[in-house]
Design a protein around this motif. Structure first.
Motif, PDB file in Angstrom:
ATOM      1  N   GLN A  98       0.801  -1.221   0.000  1.00  0.00           N
ATOM      2  CA  GLN A  98       0.000   0.000   0.000  1.00  0.00           C
ATOM      3  C   GLN A  98       0.840   1.280   0.000  1.00  0.00           C
ATOM      4  OE1 GLN A  98      -3.307  -0.113  -0.358  1.00  0.00           O
ATOM      5  NE2 GLN A  98      -3.290  -2.352  -0.336  1.00  0.00           N
ATOM      6  N   THR A  99       2.153   1.156  -0.158  1.00  0.00           N
ATOM      7  CA  THR A  99       3.006   2.338  -0.112  1.00  0.00           C
ATOM      8  C   THR A  99       2.892   3.145  -1.400  1.00  0.00           C
ATOM      9  OG1 THR A  99       4.923   1.175  -1.016  1.00  0.00           O
ATOM     10  CG2 THR A  99       4.648   1.147   1.384  1.00  0.00           C
ATOM     11  N   THR A 100       3.237   4.422  -1.306  1.00  0.00           N
ATOM     12  CA  THR A 100       3.198   5.301  -2.474  1.00  0.00           C
ATOM     13  C   THR A 100       4.185   4.849  -3.537  1.00  0.00           C
ATOM     14  OG1 THR A 100       2.596   7.161  -1.048  1.00  0.00           O
ATOM     15  CG2 THR A 100       3.420   7.688  -3.240  1.00  0.00           C
ATOM     16  N   ALA A 101       5.352   4.375  -3.109  1.00  0.00           N
ATOM     17  CA  ALA A 101       6.379   3.934  -4.060  1.00  0.00           C
ATOM     18  C   ALA A 101       5.891   2.757  -4.891  1.00  0.00           C
ATOM     19  CB  ALA A 101       7.658   3.569  -3.311  1.00  0.00           C
ATOM     20  N   VAL A 102       5.273   1.771  -4.242  1.00  0.00           N
ATOM     21  CA  VAL A 102       4.749   0.602  -4.968  1.00  0.00           C
ATOM     22  C   VAL A 102       3.626   1.020  -5.905  1.00  0.00           C
ATOM     23  CG1 VAL A 102       3.488  -1.572  -4.704  1.00  0.00           C
ATOM     24  CG2 VAL A 102       5.456  -1.083  -3.236  1.00  0.00           C
ATOM     25  N   SER A 103       2.735   1.891  -5.424  1.00  0.00           N
ATOM     26  CA  SER A 103       1.633   2.381  -6.256  1.00  0.00           C
ATOM     27  C   SER A 103       2.163   3.085  -7.496  1.00  0.00           C
ATOM     28  CB  SER A 103       0.760   3.342  -5.441  1.00  0.00           C
ATOM     29  OG  SER A 103      -0.253   3.909  -6.244  1.00  0.00           O
ATOM     30  N   HIS A 104       3.191   3.911  -7.322  1.00  0.00           N
ATOM     31  CA  HIS A 104       3.784   4.637  -8.454  1.00  0.00           C
ATOM     32  C   HIS A 104       4.450   3.676  -9.430  1.00  0.00           C
ATOM     33  CE1 HIS A 104       5.459   7.996 -10.633  1.00  0.00           C
ATOM     34  NE2 HIS A 104       6.692   7.544 -10.457  1.00  0.00           N
ATOM     35  N   LEU A 244      -9.120   0.182 -30.305  1.00  0.00           N
ATOM     36  CA  LEU A 244      -8.591  -0.334 -29.049  1.00  0.00           C
ATOM     37  C   LEU A 244      -7.142   0.115 -28.851  1.00  0.00           C
ATOM     38  CD1 LEU A 244      -8.961  -2.083 -26.544  1.00  0.00           C
ATOM     39  CD2 LEU A 244      -8.318  -4.074 -27.919  1.00  0.00           C
ATOM     40  N   GLY A 245      -6.358   0.079 -29.937  1.00  0.00           N
ATOM     41  CA  GLY A 245      -4.970   0.524 -29.859  1.00  0.00           C
ATOM     42  C   GLY A 245      -4.861   1.988 -29.470  1.00  0.00           C
ATOM     43  N   ILE A 246      -5.737   2.815 -30.034  1.00  0.00           N
ATOM     44  CA  ILE A 246      -5.733   4.249 -29.708  1.00  0.00           C
ATOM     45  C   ILE A 246      -6.100   4.471 -28.244  1.00  0.00           C
ATOM     46  CG2 ILE A 246      -6.893   6.444 -30.162  1.00  0.00           C
ATOM     47  CD1 ILE A 246      -7.179   5.475 -33.092  1.00  0.00           C
ATOM     48  N   VAL A 247      -7.138   3.767 -27.775  1.00  0.00           N
ATOM     49  CA  VAL A 247      -7.559   3.898 -26.374  1.00  0.00           C
ATOM     50  C   VAL A 247      -6.439   3.485 -25.427  1.00  0.00           C
ATOM     51  CG1 VAL A 247      -9.117   2.989 -24.609  1.00  0.00           C
ATOM     52  CG2 VAL A 247     -10.020   3.644 -26.849  1.00  0.00           C
ATOM     53  N   LEU A 248      -5.789   2.356 -25.718  1.00  0.00           N
ATOM     54  CA  LEU A 248      -4.703   1.877 -24.862  1.00  0.00           C
ATOM     55  C   LEU A 248      -3.541   2.868 -24.833  1.00  0.00           C
ATOM     56  CD1 LEU A 248      -4.586  -1.944 -25.703  1.00  0.00           C
ATOM     57  CD2 LEU A 248      -5.647  -0.815 -23.744  1.00  0.00           C
ATOM     58  N   THR A 249      -3.249   3.473 -25.979  1.00  0.00           N
ATOM     59  CA  THR A 249      -2.179   4.476 -26.045  1.00  0.00           C
ATOM     60  C   THR A 249      -2.497   5.671 -25.157  1.00  0.00           C
ATOM     61  OG1 THR A 249      -1.618   3.833 -28.314  1.00  0.00           O
ATOM     62  CG2 THR A 249      -0.871   5.987 -27.566  1.00  0.00           C
ATOM     63  N   LEU A 250      -3.725   6.170 -25.252  1.00  0.00           N
ATOM     64  CA  LEU A 250      -4.123   7.331 -24.448  1.00  0.00           C
ATOM     65  C   LEU A 250      -4.114   7.017 -22.961  1.00  0.00           C
ATOM     66  CD1 LEU A 250      -7.057   8.664 -26.662  1.00  0.00           C
ATOM     67  CD2 LEU A 250      -4.742   9.618 -26.463  1.00  0.00           C
ATOM     68  N   VAL A 251      -4.624   5.843 -22.604  1.00  0.00           N
ATOM     69  CA  VAL A 251      -4.661   5.458 -21.183  1.00  0.00           C
ATOM     70  C   VAL A 251      -3.238   5.251 -20.673  1.00  0.00           C
ATOM     71  CG1 VAL A 251      -5.410   3.703 -19.543  1.00  0.00           C
ATOM     72  CG2 VAL A 251      -6.958   4.450 -21.351  1.00  0.00           C
ATOM     73  N   GLY A 252      -2.384   4.625 -21.500  1.00  0.00           N
ATOM     74  CA  GLY A 252      -1.007   4.414 -21.112  1.00  0.00           C
ATOM     75  C   GLY A 252      -0.284   5.729 -20.859  1.00  0.00           C
ATOM     76  N   LEU A 253      -0.488   6.702 -21.730  1.00  0.00           N
ATOM     77  CA  LEU A 253       0.119   8.022 -21.533  1.00  0.00           C
ATOM     78  C   LEU A 253      -0.384   8.688 -20.267  1.00  0.00           C
ATOM     79  CD1 LEU A 253       0.000   9.350 -25.214  1.00  0.00           C
ATOM     80  CD2 LEU A 253       2.047   8.752 -23.909  1.00  0.00           C
ATOM     81  N   LYS A 254      -1.674   8.527 -19.996  1.00  0.00           N
ATOM     82  CA  LYS A 254      -2.263   9.097 -18.775  1.00  0.00           C
ATOM     83  C   LYS A 254      -1.589   8.528 -17.524  1.00  0.00           C
ATOM     84  CE  LYS A 254      -5.346  10.850 -15.893  1.00  0.00           C
ATOM     85  NZ  LYS A 254      -5.313  12.268 -15.502  1.00  0.00           N
ATOM     86  N   LEU A 255      -1.372   7.205 -17.508  1.00  0.00           N
ATOM     87  CA  LEU A 255      -0.760   6.561 -16.355  1.00  0.00           C
ATOM     88  C   LEU A 255       0.720   6.921 -16.222  1.00  0.00           C
ATOM     89  CD1 LEU A 255      -2.461   3.078 -16.660  1.00  0.00           C
ATOM     90  CD2 LEU A 255      -2.649   4.586 -14.691  1.00  0.00           C
ATOM     91  N   LEU A 256       1.402   7.045 -17.367  1.00  0.00           N
ATOM     92  CA  LEU A 256       2.833   7.354 -17.346  1.00  0.00           C
ATOM     93  C   LEU A 256       3.114   8.770 -16.850  1.00  0.00           C
ATOM     94  CD1 LEU A 256       4.090   5.671 -20.637  1.00  0.00           C
ATOM     95  CD2 LEU A 256       4.749   5.060 -18.316  1.00  0.00           C
ATOM     96  N   PHE A 257       2.229   9.706 -17.206  1.00  0.00           N
ATOM     97  CA  PHE A 257       2.506  11.107 -16.934  1.00  0.00           C
ATOM     98  C   PHE A 257       1.566  11.742 -15.916  1.00  0.00           C
ATOM     99  CE2 PHE A 257       4.137  10.263 -21.229  1.00  0.00           C
ATOM    100  CZ  PHE A 257       5.471  10.588 -21.007  1.00  0.00           C
ATOM    101  N   SER A 258       0.808  10.923 -15.221  1.00  0.00           N
ATOM    102  CA  SER A 258      -0.110  11.476 -14.202  1.00  0.00           C
ATOM    103  C   SER A 258       0.621  11.652 -12.875  1.00  0.00           C
ATOM    104  CB  SER A 258      -1.306  10.549 -14.009  1.00  0.00           C
ATOM    105  OG  SER A 258      -0.896   9.275 -13.567  1.00  0.00           O
TER     106      SER A 258
END
Length: 258
Positions: A98-104, A244-258
């Protein structure tokens, strides 16, 4: 155990996409739980792993009846992935789930795997054509690379729950260019069962499974897969995969740079 209608509806939507395209289970479910419902990344991954083990067990039974599973390839993949999954989940438990480091870390790995999955969806035909031109590897090279790839997937799936599907199929196409696609898909699904089950049990042991969430997702996804599979032959696969590829790309970018 209470079934949450919103989670069940999400399961229905993801199940429908999987039924139509064969891709998108963990790739969509885990980020959906994290970004839309605010589920902790470790809980989202752990719950999705057991969700995948349940749904892909049914797929394995179907492919097994049709005799389109290469159990030798499954054994090679599992020889690498299962030990790697056990070690990875143990390391997660030592770090504090549950640590922030693991979550990140989970968010970063998940984002990267979504981007990689999108690339394999976009470029799978070209990669398969390249492998066909290159020809078959030697049996020893095939065995070593398959076990090594299994180990890599074991680590990545245990952290992000993503990678055993679209990425797995694409790599197997590269390693076994003469193997029929249906046999590659069947073998990949069969391998995902022990991998996700072992990783999911590991997450259960460290307390990162939400059982009510799991039940709600399955209530929606099972009919979603069955219904969509019925209509899949009438839908243009190329369009769905591109979306599906476009959606995954957008979601992946969101997770990488959030």
């Amino acid at each position: 155990m209470i079934i949450d209608p919103l989670y069940a509806l999400s399961g229905l939507a993801v199940g429908a996409i999987v039924g139509l395209t064969g891709v998108g289970g963990g790739s969509l479910m885990t980020p959906l739980l994290i970004l839309l419902f605010g589920i902790h990344p470790t809980t989202a991954v752990g719950t999705d792993l057991l969700y995948a083990a349940t749904t892909k067990s049914a797929g394995t039974l179907a492919h097994g009846r049709n005799q389109v599973i290469d159990w030798k390839v499954v054994a090679r993949l599992a020889a690498g992935s299962v030990p790697a999954a056990i070690i990875t989940v143990w390391l997660l438990s030592q770090s504090g789930v549950q640590t922030t480091a693991v979550s990140h870390t989970i968010s970063l790995v998940l984002g990267a795997m979504l981007m990689l999955t999108a690339l394999t969806i976009f470029f799978r035909p070209q990669l398969a054509a390249f492998a066909a031109r290159r020809g078959e590897l030697s049996p020893i090279a095939q065995t070593i690379l398959t076990v090594l790839f299994g180990a890599i997937i074991g680590v990545l799936v245990s952290i992000s729950s993503v990678g055993a599907g679209a990425v797995g199929v694409t790599v197997l196409m590269m390693l076994y260019p003469r193997m029929p696609t249906i046999r590659i898909v069947g073998s990949d699904i069969a391998h995902a069962v022990p991998l996700t089950l072992v990783a999911g049990i590991g997450h259960w042991a460290i307390g990162s499974i939400d059982w009510s969430l799991l039940a709600s997702l399955l209530v929606g996804s099972i009919p979603g897969i069955l219904i969509a599979s019925h209509f899949a032959p009438r839908v243009k696969d190329g369009v769905l995969r591109a979306l599906l590829g476009i959606v995954l790309t957008l979601v992946g970018l969101k997770l990488l740079f959030s």
